[in-house]
Scaffold this motif. Structure first.
Motif, PDB file in Angstrom:
ATOM      1  N   ASP A 148       1.980   1.471   0.792  1.00  0.00           N
ATOM      2  CA  ASP A 148       1.969   1.016   2.187  1.00  0.00           C
ATOM      3  C   ASP A 148       2.216   2.153   3.168  1.00  0.00           C
ATOM      4  O   ASP A 148       1.501   2.289   4.175  1.00  0.00           O
ATOM      5  CB  ASP A 148       3.024  -0.081   2.389  1.00  0.00           C
ATOM      6  CG  ASP A 148       2.623  -1.391   1.739  1.00  0.00           C
ATOM      7  OD1 ASP A 148       1.422  -1.549   1.411  1.00  0.00           O
ATOM      8  OD2 ASP A 148       3.497  -2.253   1.539  1.00  0.00           O
ATOM      9  N   SER A 149       3.216   2.978   2.896  1.00  0.00           N
ATOM     10  CA  SER A 149       3.542   4.071   3.824  1.00  0.00           C
ATOM     11  C   SER A 149       2.426   5.107   3.877  1.00  0.00           C
ATOM     12  O   SER A 149       2.084   5.617   4.946  1.00  0.00           O
ATOM     13  CB  SER A 149       4.863   4.737   3.422  1.00  0.00           C
ATOM     14  OG  SER A 149       4.773   5.316   2.136  1.00  0.00           O
ATOM     15  N   LYS A 150       1.830   5.398   2.724  1.00  0.00           N
ATOM     16  CA  LYS A 150       0.742   6.382   2.700  1.00  0.00           C
ATOM     17  C   LYS A 150      -0.515   5.836   3.377  1.00  0.00           C
ATOM     18  O   LYS A 150      -1.250   6.573   4.041  1.00  0.00           O
ATOM     19  CB  LYS A 150       0.452   6.815   1.266  1.00  0.00           C
ATOM     20  CG  LYS A 150       1.503   7.749   0.688  1.00  0.00           C
ATOM     21  CD  LYS A 150       1.072   8.411  -0.584  1.00  0.00           C
ATOM     22  CE  LYS A 150       2.113   9.406  -1.081  1.00  0.00           C
ATOM     23  NZ  LYS A 150       2.192  10.629  -0.279  1.00  0.00           N
ATOM     24  N   ALA A 151      -0.783   4.534   3.207  1.00  0.00           N
ATOM     25  CA  ALA A 151      -1.945   3.928   3.862  1.00  0.00           C
ATOM     26  C   ALA A 151      -1.809   4.013   5.383  1.00  0.00           C
ATOM     27  O   ALA A 151      -2.788   4.279   6.097  1.00  0.00           O
ATOM     28  CB  ALA A 151      -2.098   2.484   3.417  1.00  0.00           C
ATOM     29  N   LYS A 152      -0.595   3.800   5.891  1.00  0.00           N
ATOM     30  CA  LYS A 152      -0.359   3.889   7.337  1.00  0.00           C
ATOM     31  C   LYS A 152      -0.565   5.322   7.832  1.00  0.00           C
ATOM     32  O   LYS A 152      -1.106   5.544   8.925  1.00  0.00           O
ATOM     33  CB  LYS A 152       1.045   3.404   7.667  1.00  0.00           C
ATOM     34  CG  LYS A 152       1.207   1.893   7.530  1.00  0.00           C
ATOM     35  CD  LYS A 152       2.638   1.445   7.759  1.00  0.00           C
ATOM     36  CE  LYS A 152       2.781  -0.058   7.559  1.00  0.00           C
ATOM     37  NZ  LYS A 152       4.184  -0.520   7.678  1.00  0.00           N
TER      38      LYS A 152
END
Length: 467
Positions: free
Chosen positions: A288-292
């Motif tokens: 999730d954090s990397k996708a953002k």
């Protein structure tokens, strides 16, 4: 004397032969697939092999000892056993291809090319494999092939083996900008590319904008989707390389499912696909954090690209794909929104596709469908992105709502209805898809779609049974 003769008679029966074969299969499966050596003493199994197949025991015992030695971290000992087994390979029978591939991968991984070639040459002499040439070694990845043949969870110290596999699968990226992208480090990516126009920037032969969306799509899908895709890709790849087209259809299907099962074992049950995902992308809890962060990178690239539609990825025998087309295909709502705001043209069509509908009375209607943004959204069931487009960009969507030609005698609304309601296989699915169509109908109408406009398949009103 009679007892000896009776025993001899039993050993000569078909039932006894089959029992021996089944015992060998059990031992093979237990060692090579279920890793029996982690909990059991192997000597009794080696003794059993000597008893049931004395003439072939040298081959199988050396092979299995080599496999177990490798699992225990004794690489040199493992190589010695594999070479000893190769000397007795005439006894391998149907196990020959598996043994050769293991031996070849083992020796290539440890840089023993001369010994590795011995394995492959035996197979090529027996017409099991093609002859090796320099082109083969240029494209051969010994690290990848090693972990395909020897899954990390087969090792006694599976945690250490996993660490080694992740290291081996990690790509050595010399391009600092690409490295920042794959690490999803927005600040680093922005700093390295300050003042750069991305019009001509390519990453691994692909436009930077396209690459970033593609990378995010695979990362966001997670390790399970990566595993599913890898299994299908490798299955189809192997089917094509082995060319089963001359076999009857039923045999082709049997071959496909056999290979599919093998690939599920190789990449799924072994955990290899998840290890590859961790090496290429990230751990599951980082997605999730990397996708953002990748969303920020994609937006930054789009803002610094003159024409987001200029790059078109062409595939042999297929239509072209722009960055917007790709975002539609993978249902990336954020990237679709970013690209539309950056000026991407939703009506740009990179080719056309044939579309047919056969009714219950066997009447077939065919037309072409443009390979444009909204048709891709519908075709790939990207309903979240479609809803966003119709709600947030209704003015931009309006021209395509009623546009049709003689060769493309269809509208997006009609195509949507045909791809939802008309593809239902049973009543339950029909009810779900009818509810979806009912939800989307006002969105299409607010964007300018007409219920009464006629197409090759009739009007939307007719297809919905509203007349």
């Amino acid at each position: 004397m009679a007892a000896k003769k009776e025993t001899s008679d039993i050993k000569n029966t078909l039932e006894y032969t089959l029992a021996k074969e089944q015992t060998l299969v059990f031992i093979y499966e237990s060692i090579v697939k279920d890793y029996l050596y982690k909990t059991e003493d192997m000597e009794k199994y080696y003794d059993q092999i000597k008893d049931i197949i004395p003439a072939k025991s040298d081959f199988f015992i050396n092979w299995f000892k080599g496999f177990v030695a490798l699992a225990g971290g004794k690489e040199k000992e493992a190589r010695d056993f594999y070479l000893a087994a190769l000397d007795k390979i005439q006894s391998a029978d149907e196990y020959t291809p598996s043994f050769i591939q293991q031996g070849f991968a083992l020796f290539m991984y440890y840089g023993k090319k001369k010994d590795a070639v011995k394995f492959w040459e035996w197979g090529s002499n027996e017409k099991l494999f093609a002859r090796l040439d320099d082109n083969f070694f240029e494209s051969f990845n010994p690290k990848e092939q090693f972990w395909v043949q020897f899954a990390p969870n087969m090792f006694t110290d599976a945690a250490k083996a996993k660490e080694n596999a992740v290291k081996d699968y990690k790509k050595d990226i010399s391009d600092k900008l690409l490295l920042a992208l794959t690490q999803a480090d927005f600040n680093k990516f922005k700093k390295l590319s300050e003042g750069t126009s991305f019009d001509k920037v390519l990453f691994e032969g692909v436009n930077a904008l396209y690459y970033a969306i593609q990378f995010k799509g695979t990362l966001s899908g997670g390790s399970q989707k990566f595993e599913d895709d890898m299994v299908l890709f490798r299955t189809n790849q192997l089917m094509e390389s082995l060319d089963f087209t001359q076999l009857p259809k039923i045999k082709q299907n049997e071959s496909y499912f056999t290979i599919l099962h093998q690939m599920k074992q190789t990449y799924g049950k072994s955990g290899l696909a998840k290890i590859m995902f961790n090496a290429y992308y990230c751990e599951e809890d980082e997605i999730d954090s990397k996708a953002k962060s990748l969303d920020k990178i994609i937006e930054y690239i789009a803002q610094n690209t003159t024409n987001p539609d200029e790059y078109v990825k062409q595939s042999e025998g297929k239509m072209g794909t722009t960055a917007l087309h790709l975002a539609a295909e993978i249902n990336d709502v954020t990237s679709c929104r970013t690209l539309l705001r950056a000026g991407a043209n939703p009506d740009k069509a990179c080719g056309k596709a044939q579309f047919s509908l056969t009714t219950k009375d066997k009447n077939k209607t065919t037309t072409q469908v443009p390979n444009s943004f909204i048709y891709r959204l519908i075709n790939f069931n990207s309903t979240e992105s479609l809803k966003m487009y119709l709600q947030e960009f209704s003015a931009l969507a309006k021209p395509s709502m009623t546009f049709k030609t003689e060769s493309c005698n269809i509208t997006p609304l009609v195509y949507f209805i045909l791809n939802t309601i008309y593809t239902a296989k049973d009543e339950a699915e029909f009810n779900r898809k009818k509810a979806l169509a009912d939800d989307f109908l006002p969105l299409f109408q607010n964007a300018g779609a007409s219920l009464d406009q006629n197409t090759a398949f009739g009007s939307a009103k007719e297809l919905l049974g509203l007349k």
